[in-house]
Design a protein around this motif. Structure first.
Motif: not given
Length: 137
Positions: A40-48
């Protein structure tokens, strides 16, 4: 690049979680395995974007905030299927706990695993062009 494109928010895990159909598919992917609380509070990368079996897929990566090296989730999906890899370890440990989701006997069993693990290691983000797998037919 247009000004609109430059100002657009990146597409991430959170973007897809706002779509109730996709969020339901993600929940189904976990089956009886509890979804990580940190998601719910994760660090995220952009979609690839990648290609598997000659078809376009998207890869997303999320990790536990302030502990990305030890807790990660990668998902690979298109309009009909979703596959996942949950990665857990401890600081400086050579042991990795890998939990695979929806991996069957199709192209995801080899190429999908390769793509998902590459997302965990960072290779996918460093070399996205290397993850275009043609149809195996």
């Amino acid at each position: 690049m247009t000004v609109t494109a430059a100002n657009a928010d990146p597409v991430t895990f959170s973007t897809y979680l706002k779509d109730p159909v996709w969020a339901k598919q993600l929940d189904a992917m976990f089956g009886k395995t509890p979804k990580p609380d940190w998601l719910r509070t994760a660090t995220e990368s952009e979609a690839v974007p990648v290609t598997m079996d000659g078809r376009p897929y998207t890869v997303l990566l999320a990790c536990r905030k302030h502990d990305c090296a030890n807790h990660q989730l990668a998902v690979l999906f298109d309009k009909t299927a979703i596959y996942g890899l949950r990665f857990e370890t401890r600081d400086n440990s050579p042991k990795e706990e890998l939990t695979w989701f929806n991996i069957g006997g199709g192209p995801e069993s080899i190429d999908g695993k390769t793509i998902l693990y590459a997302a965990i290691t960072g290779s996918l983000f460093n070399h996205p062009g290397m993850f275009s797998f043609p149809s195996g037919k």
